[in-house]
Scaffold this motif. Sequence first.
Motif, PDB file in Angstrom:
ATOM      1  N   PHE A 133      43.712  -3.184  73.834  1.00  0.00           N
ATOM      2  CA  PHE A 133      44.087  -2.366  72.676  1.00  0.00           C
ATOM      3  C   PHE A 133      45.121  -1.310  73.053  1.00  0.00           C
ATOM      4  CE2 PHE A 133      39.861  -3.921  71.686  1.00  0.00           C
ATOM      5  CZ  PHE A 133      39.985  -4.314  70.371  1.00  0.00           C
ATOM      6  N   ALA A 134      45.924  -0.975  72.070  1.00  0.00           N
ATOM      7  CA  ALA A 134      46.908   0.101  72.244  1.00  0.00           C
ATOM      8  C   ALA A 134      47.178   0.710  70.875  1.00  0.00           C
ATOM      9  CB  ALA A 134      48.194  -0.424  72.863  1.00  0.00           C
ATOM     10  N   GLY A 135      47.888   1.820  70.876  1.00  0.00           N
ATOM     11  CA  GLY A 135      48.235   2.468  69.620  1.00  0.00           C
ATOM     12  C   GLY A 135      49.430   3.379  69.809  1.00  0.00           C
ATOM     13  N   ARG A 150      30.184  15.619  63.798  1.00  0.00           N
ATOM     14  CA  ARG A 150      31.539  15.968  63.353  1.00  0.00           C
ATOM     15  C   ARG A 150      32.479  14.781  63.569  1.00  0.00           C
ATOM     16  NH1 ARG A 150      33.244  21.766  65.567  1.00  0.00           N
ATOM     17  NH2 ARG A 150      34.803  21.469  63.920  1.00  0.00           N
ATOM     18  N   LEU A 151      33.046  14.292  62.476  1.00  0.00           N
ATOM     19  CA  LEU A 151      33.987  13.181  62.500  1.00  0.00           C
ATOM     20  C   LEU A 151      35.135  13.496  61.549  1.00  0.00           C
ATOM     21  CD1 LEU A 151      31.466  10.192  62.288  1.00  0.00           C
ATOM     22  CD2 LEU A 151      32.843  10.798  64.288  1.00  0.00           C
ATOM     23  N   ASP A 152      36.320  13.003  61.894  1.00  0.00           N
ATOM     24  CA  ASP A 152      37.497  13.265  61.069  1.00  0.00           C
ATOM     25  C   ASP A 152      38.091  12.008  60.447  1.00  0.00           C
ATOM     26  OD1 ASP A 152      37.675  16.122  61.801  1.00  0.00           O
ATOM     27  OD2 ASP A 152      38.177  15.340  63.788  1.00  0.00           O
ATOM     28  N   ALA A 153      37.881  10.859  61.070  1.00  0.00           N
ATOM     29  CA  ALA A 153      38.515   9.634  60.570  1.00  0.00           C
ATOM     30  C   ALA A 153      37.788   8.409  61.101  1.00  0.00           C
ATOM     31  CB  ALA A 153      39.985   9.584  60.981  1.00  0.00           C
ATOM     32  N   LEU A 154      37.929   7.294  60.373  1.00  0.00           N
ATOM     33  CA  LEU A 154      37.393   6.002  60.794  1.00  0.00           C
ATOM     34  C   LEU A 154      38.544   5.137  61.304  1.00  0.00           C
ATOM     35  CD1 LEU A 154      35.020   5.185  57.774  1.00  0.00           C
ATOM     36  CD2 LEU A 154      34.685   6.771  59.685  1.00  0.00           C
ATOM     37  N   VAL A 155      38.302   4.448  62.411  1.00  0.00           N
ATOM     38  CA  VAL A 155      39.341   3.605  63.018  1.00  0.00           C
ATOM     39  C   VAL A 155      38.777   2.202  63.217  1.00  0.00           C
ATOM     40  CG1 VAL A 155      40.825   3.247  65.025  1.00  0.00           C
ATOM     41  CG2 VAL A 155      40.385   5.569  64.199  1.00  0.00           C
ATOM     42  N   PRO A 156      39.272   1.202  62.470  1.00  0.00           N
ATOM     43  CA  PRO A 156      38.761  -0.158  62.644  1.00  0.00           C
ATOM     44  C   PRO A 156      39.184  -0.757  63.980  1.00  0.00           C
ATOM     45  CG  PRO A 156      40.632  -0.153  61.139  1.00  0.00           C
ATOM     46  CD  PRO A 156      40.296   1.293  61.405  1.00  0.00           C
ATOM     47  N   VAL A 157      38.268  -1.514  64.576  1.00  0.00           N
ATOM     48  CA  VAL A 157      38.572  -2.255  65.806  1.00  0.00           C
ATOM     49  C   VAL A 157      39.103  -3.606  65.352  1.00  0.00           C
ATOM     50  CG1 VAL A 157      37.639  -3.156  67.976  1.00  0.00           C
ATOM     51  CG2 VAL A 157      36.745  -1.013  67.011  1.00  0.00           C
ATOM     52  N   ARG A 158      40.407  -3.651  65.158  1.00  0.00           N
ATOM     53  CA  ARG A 158      41.015  -4.764  64.441  1.00  0.00           C
ATOM     54  C   ARG A 158      41.119  -6.038  65.272  1.00  0.00           C
ATOM     55  NH1 ARG A 158      46.376  -1.775  63.009  1.00  0.00           N
ATOM     56  NH2 ARG A 158      46.910  -3.633  61.814  1.00  0.00           N
ATOM     57  N   LEU A 159      41.156  -7.160  64.542  1.00  0.00           N
ATOM     58  CA  LEU A 159      41.419  -8.447  65.165  1.00  0.00           C
ATOM     59  C   LEU A 159      42.879  -8.523  65.595  1.00  0.00           C
ATOM     60  CD1 LEU A 159      39.740 -10.886  62.600  1.00  0.00           C
ATOM     61  CD2 LEU A 159      38.855 -10.262  64.856  1.00  0.00           C
ATOM     62  N   HIS A 160      43.172  -9.462  66.499  1.00  0.00           N
ATOM     63  CA  HIS A 160      44.568  -9.781  66.761  1.00  0.00           C
ATOM     64  C   HIS A 160      45.164 -10.378  65.491  1.00  0.00           C
ATOM     65  CE1 HIS A 160      48.028 -12.021  68.383  1.00  0.00           C
ATOM     66  NE2 HIS A 160      48.044 -11.094  69.311  1.00  0.00           N
ATOM     67  N   LEU A 188      46.438  -6.081  71.485  1.00  0.00           N
ATOM     68  CA  LEU A 188      47.670  -6.567  72.104  1.00  0.00           C
ATOM     69  C   LEU A 188      47.663  -8.070  72.337  1.00  0.00           C
ATOM     70  CD1 LEU A 188      48.116  -3.801  74.816  1.00  0.00           C
ATOM     71  CD2 LEU A 188      49.406  -4.031  72.685  1.00  0.00           C
ATOM     72  N   ARG A 189      46.484  -8.616  72.581  1.00  0.00           N
ATOM     73  CA  ARG A 189      46.422 -10.047  72.871  1.00  0.00           C
ATOM     74  C   ARG A 189      45.164 -10.635  72.259  1.00  0.00           C
ATOM     75  NH1 ARG A 189      44.812  -7.489  77.692  1.00  0.00           N
ATOM     76  NH2 ARG A 189      42.727  -8.132  78.391  1.00  0.00           N
ATOM     77  N   SER A 190      45.202 -11.957  72.082  1.00  0.00           N
ATOM     78  CA  SER A 190      44.069 -12.670  71.505  1.00  0.00           C
ATOM     79  C   SER A 190      43.528 -13.641  72.538  1.00  0.00           C
ATOM     80  CB  SER A 190      44.509 -13.427  70.242  1.00  0.00           C
ATOM     81  OG  SER A 190      43.437 -14.145  69.698  1.00  0.00           O
ATOM     82  N   LEU A 216      34.375   0.000  74.155  1.00  0.00           N
ATOM     83  CA  LEU A 216      34.823   0.899  75.217  1.00  0.00           C
ATOM     84  C   LEU A 216      36.339   0.840  75.377  1.00  0.00           C
ATOM     85  CD1 LEU A 216      32.106   0.416  77.977  1.00  0.00           C
ATOM     86  CD2 LEU A 216      32.542   2.477  76.632  1.00  0.00           C
ATOM     87  N   ASP A 217      36.901  -0.357  75.309  1.00  0.00           N
ATOM     88  CA  ASP A 217      38.355  -0.463  75.447  1.00  0.00           C
ATOM     89  C   ASP A 217      39.058   0.132  74.229  1.00  0.00           C
ATOM     90  OD1 ASP A 217      40.260  -1.812  77.486  1.00  0.00           O
ATOM     91  OD2 ASP A 217      41.113  -2.323  75.528  1.00  0.00           O
ATOM     92  N   ALA A 218      38.484  -0.068  73.040  1.00  0.00           N
ATOM     93  CA  ALA A 218      39.066   0.530  71.833  1.00  0.00           C
ATOM     94  C   ALA A 218      38.968   2.048  71.895  1.00  0.00           C
ATOM     95  CB  ALA A 218      38.350  -0.002  70.595  1.00  0.00           C
ATOM     96  N   SER A 219      37.870   2.557  72.446  1.00  0.00           N
ATOM     97  CA  SER A 219      37.715   4.006  72.593  1.00  0.00           C
ATOM     98  C   SER A 219      38.769   4.582  73.528  1.00  0.00           C
ATOM     99  CB  SER A 219      36.312   4.320  73.127  1.00  0.00           C
ATOM    100  OG  SER A 219      36.162   5.686  73.389  1.00  0.00           O
ATOM    101  N   ALA A 220      39.043   3.869  74.627  1.00  0.00           N
ATOM    102  CA  ALA A 220      40.078   4.319  75.554  1.00  0.00           C
ATOM    103  C   ALA A 220      41.440   4.350  74.865  1.00  0.00           C
ATOM    104  CB  ALA A 220      40.120   3.404  76.775  1.00  0.00           C
ATOM    105  N   ALA A 221      41.709   3.347  74.028  1.00  0.00           N
ATOM    106  CA  ALA A 221      42.981   3.313  73.303  1.00  0.00           C
ATOM    107  C   ALA A 221      43.069   4.466  72.304  1.00  0.00           C
ATOM    108  CB  ALA A 221      43.138   1.982  72.576  1.00  0.00           C
ATOM    109  N   ALA A 222      41.945   4.781  71.641  1.00  0.00           N
ATOM    110  CA  ALA A 222      41.943   5.897  70.691  1.00  0.00           C
ATOM    111  C   ALA A 222      42.220   7.213  71.397  1.00  0.00           C
ATOM    112  CB  ALA A 222      40.601   5.949  69.958  1.00  0.00           C
ATOM    113  N   ARG A 223      41.628   7.394  72.559  1.00  0.00           N
ATOM    114  CA  ARG A 223      41.865   8.625  73.317  1.00  0.00           C
ATOM    115  C   ARG A 223      43.316   8.688  73.793  1.00  0.00           C
ATOM    116  NH1 ARG A 223      37.377  11.586  74.543  1.00  0.00           N
ATOM    117  NH2 ARG A 223      35.357  10.618  74.065  1.00  0.00           N
ATOM    118  N   ALA A 224      43.873   7.543  74.139  1.00  0.00           N
ATOM    119  CA  ALA A 224      45.280   7.519  74.537  1.00  0.00           C
ATOM    120  C   ALA A 224      46.193   7.878  73.369  1.00  0.00           C
ATOM    121  CB  ALA A 224      45.647   6.134  75.083  1.00  0.00           C
TER     122      ALA A 224
END
Length: 205
Positions: free
Chosen positions: A156-158, A90-100, A134-136, A182-190
């Motif tokens: 990452f943040a959102g 079950r998935l609802d959306a795709l979220v790219p792990v974007r570059l800075h 947030l940073r490069s 893992l860090d992007a996943s934490a940001a998605a959950r936030a």
Amino acid sequence: MLSGIRDLLVPPRCAGCGGSGSWYCVACRDGSDPMVRRVGALVVTAIGGHEGPLRDAIHRLKYGREPGLAAELGTLVGQRIAADLAAGVRLDALVPVRLHPRRARERGYDQAAALATVAAAVSGLPARAAIHRLRSGPAQATLGRLERQANVRGAFAGVAGALRGLRVALIDDVATTGATLLDASAAARACGARGARAYVVALEE
């Protein structure tokens, strides 16, 4: 239409093996076996291992200024997502792990965003650019395992609530240690996501 014009002006050669006729040929596609790995609590699914023709294709996408390869590789990711959806994931959306943004400007495009756009069209799920970097820091490929983890920690943040209640699939090109995902996943959950998985073109073994 644009891809057709491109193919007329620049006859396609496979990014994996160099053969003529396509940007990533059937033989190279068939040479990769899907992989699934758990990184912490995150399930990461890949088209194949980061080696051989698949590695060469990703390298050309990232560093060879060939964004058109995102159509080929993103289609493979989208097909894998569609297969999982058919199997009951079950998935609802795709979220790219974007570059800075600075690195995306230097490269001329963001390969994760391009992959997610194509994968969304193939899978039928919407793509949401809900998290940003947030940073490069130094490129992950230049760092060791512990350095990679430190390099992306808190990177990452959102927008709070942007993914509220959604089960999301994070989209990226390569996973090595999984620290970035893992860090992007934490940001998605936030941002309110109720669950996250990850889909990448290749996994480093």
